[in-house]
Design an enzyme around this catalytic site. Structure first.
Site, PDB file in Angstrom:
ATOM      1  N   GLY A 150      25.998 -15.068  78.234  1.00  0.00           N
ATOM      2  CA  GLY A 150      26.704 -15.116  79.519  1.00  0.00           C
ATOM      3  C   GLY A 150      27.453 -16.418  79.716  1.00  0.00           C
ATOM      4  CG  ASP A 151      27.210 -18.356  82.679  1.00  0.00           C
ATOM      5  OD1 ASP A 151      27.647 -17.580  83.542  1.00  0.00           O
ATOM      6  OD2 ASP A 151      26.042 -18.792  82.686  1.00  0.00           O
ATOM      7  CD  GLU A 152      29.315 -15.057  77.190  1.00  0.00           C
ATOM      8  OE1 GLU A 152      29.713 -14.721  78.336  1.00  0.00           O
ATOM      9  OE2 GLU A 152      28.312 -14.558  76.648  1.00  0.00           O
ATOM     10  N   GLY A 153      33.154 -17.343  79.849  1.00  0.00           N
ATOM     11  CA  GLY A 153      34.532 -17.463  80.352  1.00  0.00           C
ATOM     12  C   GLY A 153      35.172 -16.090  80.527  1.00  0.00           C
ATOM     13  CE  LYS A 154      30.576 -12.309  81.322  1.00  0.00           C
ATOM     14  NZ  LYS A 154      29.853 -13.540  80.934  1.00  0.00           N
ATOM     15  N   GLY A 170      28.460 -14.523  87.756  1.00  0.00           N
ATOM     16  CA  GLY A 170      29.293 -15.527  88.444  1.00  0.00           C
ATOM     17  C   GLY A 170      30.479 -15.774  87.547  1.00  0.00           C
ATOM     18  CG  HIS A 171      32.510 -13.019  86.026  1.00  0.00           C
ATOM     19  ND1 HIS A 171      32.824 -11.738  85.680  1.00  0.00           N
ATOM     20  CD2 HIS A 171      31.277 -13.250  85.499  1.00  0.00           C
ATOM     21  CE1 HIS A 171      31.833 -11.212  84.973  1.00  0.00           C
ATOM     22  NE2 HIS A 171      30.882 -12.107  84.863  1.00  0.00           N
ATOM     23  CB  THR A 172      34.761 -19.682  87.165  1.00  0.00           C
ATOM     24  OG1 THR A 172      33.352 -19.824  87.243  1.00  0.00           O
ATOM     25  CG2 THR A 172      35.457 -20.746  87.999  1.00  0.00           C
ATOM     26  CD  GLN A 222      24.882  -9.795  83.974  1.00  0.00           C
ATOM     27  OE1 GLN A 222      25.133  -8.616  83.862  1.00  0.00           O
ATOM     28  NE2 GLN A 222      25.180 -10.460  85.083  1.00  0.00           N
ATOM     29  CB  THR A 277      21.117 -19.720  90.309  1.00  0.00           C
ATOM     30  OG1 THR A 277      21.410 -20.107  88.970  1.00  0.00           O
ATOM     31  CG2 THR A 277      20.833 -18.231  90.354  1.00  0.00           C
TER      32      THR A 277
END
Ligand code: GDP
Ligand code: IMO
Ligand code: MG
Length: 428
Positions: free
Chosen positions: A12-16, A40-42, A223, A300
Site C-alpha cells: 500500500g501507499d505506493e502512489g496509486k 488514503g490516496h493523495t 491497499q 491514521t
C-alpha cells in the site's frame, strides 16, 4: 484499450492516487472495487493537495465518472463528509455512482474492529480501526447490510436485528461492552438514505454498457498485493482482494474485459501496521527514507515502516496480478545515496530463495540478500524523459525492471501530476 486495472504492488501507499489522477483526464470511468476508507490516496494538483479515502481519485477529473463498486465497504458518514469537503473546494461530485450491492460500515463494525484489536494485544494486526474487517466478515457470514437496504425500512430493521443478535452477545459477554440497540442503528442509517439515493444504481450494468460502447474504464485498487487476504502476508493483511482479480468480482466485469494491469511500485518499500517485512530498516537510512519520503499514513497519521526495494515482492506482484506494466514512484526520494541496496533474493534457514515463500514461517525467517547499485546526487525532480535522468538513476530503473518481470512504463519524480516520466502510454 477499454479496461485497465491500477493496483498497489507492495504493502500500500505506493502512489496509486497520483497515478490514477494522472490517467483520470483520459478515461471515462474510475472505479474503486475493494476496500473502504482504510485507504488514503493523495493527489497533488498544482498547489492543491487532496486526501481521498473512499472516493475514486478520478473524481478530480471533470470528464470522468467516479464509481464505488459492489466490492467496496462504505461508511456513509465518511462518504458524505468526503463529498462535502470536496464540494467546499469547488469539486463537482454529482456524477458519482454507488453500487446498491456495496456493504455498509456501521458504528458497530468500527466498534468491533477496535475491541478486537485491543483484545489481540501484542498479536494485533494494526488495522486502521475503520471497521473494514468486521464489515467484510458480515458480508461473508451473510449478515451484512447493503446500500440498497437503506431504501427499505422494514428490511433494514430485520437485517440489523439479525446482525446484532450475535454481535451484542459478543460485545456484552466477551468484551464487557454495552450492547447496541438495533433501532438506534436503523435510525442512524436512515438519516443517510435521502442524501445517498440519487447516487445509487446498478453499477455493473453501467460499466458493462460503457465497455460495450468502447468507453475507457480504470479500476483503482486500494491497499496493495501483500495486503490481499488471499495472496498477502496473512494474517497481517486487509480483508479484501486488492489484487487484479478483485477488480472483476468487486465491479462485476469479466476478466476478458481487462487488457492492462498496472502495478504501482515504490522505488523502496514501506508498510503500515504489523507483520513481516524483510527489508525493513531500523537505522538512519530508514529514518532518512521516512523523512525525505514523507512516509506518514494519510488515514491514521502513523509513521510508515521503511526499507529498501524488494525485488522478490515485485516479482510476486507481477505473478499474482499478471502485471503488464509497472509505474515506479518516488525515485526522487533515493537521490543522495552513494549506493542503494536492493533485495534480490532471501536467505531462509541457510538457503537462497528467489521466490516469495508460501509458508508464513519461512517468510518470517527471510533475510534479504542485497545487491548494491550505484546512486546519484543530481536533482531529478525536473526530469521529463528517461534520458534526462542521470546514468545511475537510469541504471537503477533498468535493474529494477529486469528483476521485477514487467516493463516500467512510467516513473514518478515528485508528487505533482507533471512530475512524471512517461515511457510507454498506458492507453495504447
Ligand atoms: P496511495 O495510497 O498508493 O495513493 O499512496 P499515498 O497517497 O498514501 O502515499 C504516497 C505519497 O507519495 C503521497 O504523499 C504522494 O503525494 C507521494 N508521491 C506519489 N508519487 C510520488 C513521487 O513520484 N515522488 C514523491 N516525492 N512523492 C510521490
Ligand atoms: P492505501 O490504499 C497501507 C493496512 C493496515 C493494517 C492492515 C489491515 O492508502 O494504500 P484494515 O484497517 O484494512 O483492516 O487494516 O492493512 N492497511 C493499509 N496500509 N495503505 C493502505 O491503503 C492500507 N489500508 C489498510 O495498516 O496493517
Ligand atoms: Mg495511502
Amino acid at each position: 484499450m477499454p479496461a485497465l486495472v491500477l493496483l498497489g504492488a507492495q504493502w500500500g501507499d505506493e502512489g496509486k492516487g497520483k497515478a490514477t489522477d494522472l490517467l483520470g483526464g483520459s478515461v471515462d470511468y474510475v472505479v474503486r472495487f475493494q476496500g473502504g476508507n482504510n485507504a488514503g490516496h493523495t493527489v497533488v494538483v498544482g498547489d492543491q493537495k487532496y486526501a481521498l479515502h473512499l472516493l475514486p481519485s478520478g473524481i478530480l477529473s471533470p470528464t470522468c465518472t467516479p464509481v464505488i463498486g459492489n466490492g467496496v465497504v462504505v461508511d456513509p458518514s465518511v462518504l458524505l463528509s468526503e463529498l462535502a469537503g470536496l464540494n467546499e473546494r469547488g469539486v463537482d461530485t454529482s456524477k458519482l455512482l454507488i453500487s446498491g450491492n456495496a456493504h455498509l460500515i456501521t458504528p458497530y463494525h468500527t466498534e468491533v474492529d477496535k475491541v478486537t484489536e485491543r483484545f489481540l494485544g501484542k498479536r494485533k494486526i494494526g488495522t486502521t480501526g475503520r471497521g473494514i474487517g468486521p464489515t467484510y466478515a458480515d458480508k461473508i457470514n451473510r449478515v451484512g447490510i447493503r446500500v440498497q437496504d437503506l431504501f427499505d425500512e422494514s428490511i433494514l430493521l430485520q437485517k440489523v436485528e439479525a446482525s446484532l443478535d450475535f454481535k451484542n452477545q459478543v460485545l456484552a459477554k466477551l468484551y464487557n461492552r454495552r450492547s447496541i440497540k438495533p433501532e438506534q442503528v436503523v435510525e442512524n442509517l436512515l438519516g443517510y438514505a435521502d442524501q445517498l439515493r440519487d447516487y445509487v444504481c446498478d453499477t455493473t450494468l453501467v460499466l458493462n454498457n460503457a465497455l460495450d460502447d468502447g468507453k475507457v474504464v480504470l479500476f483503482e485498487g486500494g491497499q496493495g498485493t501483500l495486503l490481499d487476504v488471499d495472496h498477502g502476508t496473512y494474517p497481517f493483511v486487509t480483508s479484501s482482494n486488492p489484487t487484479a482479480g478483485g477488480a472483476c468480482t468487486g465491479a462485476g466485469v469479466g476478466p476478458t474485459r481487462i487488457n492492462r494491469v498496472i502495478g504501482i511500485l515504490k522505488a523502496y518499500t514501506t508498510r503500515v501496521g504489523a507483520g513481516p517485512f524483510p527489508t525493513e530498516l531500523f537505522d538512519a537510512d530508514g529514518e532518512a527514507l521516512r523523512t525525505i519520503g514523507g512516509e506518514k499514513g494519510v488515514t491514521t497519521g502513523r509513521d510508515r515502516r521503511c526499507g529498501w526495494f524488494d525485488a522478490v515482492i515485485a516479482r510476486y506482484a507481477t505473478r499474482v496480478n499478471g502485471l503488464t506494466d509497472f509505474f515506479l514512484t518516488k525515485l526522487d526520494v533515493l537521490t543522495g545515496w552513494e549506493r542503494i541496496p536492493v533485495c534480490v533474493a532471501y536467505e531462509i534457514d541457510g538457503k537462497r530463495v528467489e521466490e516469495l515463500p508460501y509458508s508464513q514461517t519461512d517468510f518470517h525467517h527471510a533475510k534479504p540478500i542485497y545487491e548494491f547499485l550505484p546512486g546519484w546526487s543530481e536533482d531529478i525532480t525536473k526530469a521529463k524523459t528517461f534520458a534526462d535522468l542521470p546514468k545511475n538513476a537510469q541504471g537503477y530503473v533498468k535493474a529494477l525492471e529486469e528483476m521485477s518481470g514487467a516493463p516500467i512504463s512510467a516513473i514518478g519524480v515528485g508528487p505533482g501530476r507533471d512530475e512524471t516520466i512517461q515511457i510507454n502510454s498506458f492507453l495504447d
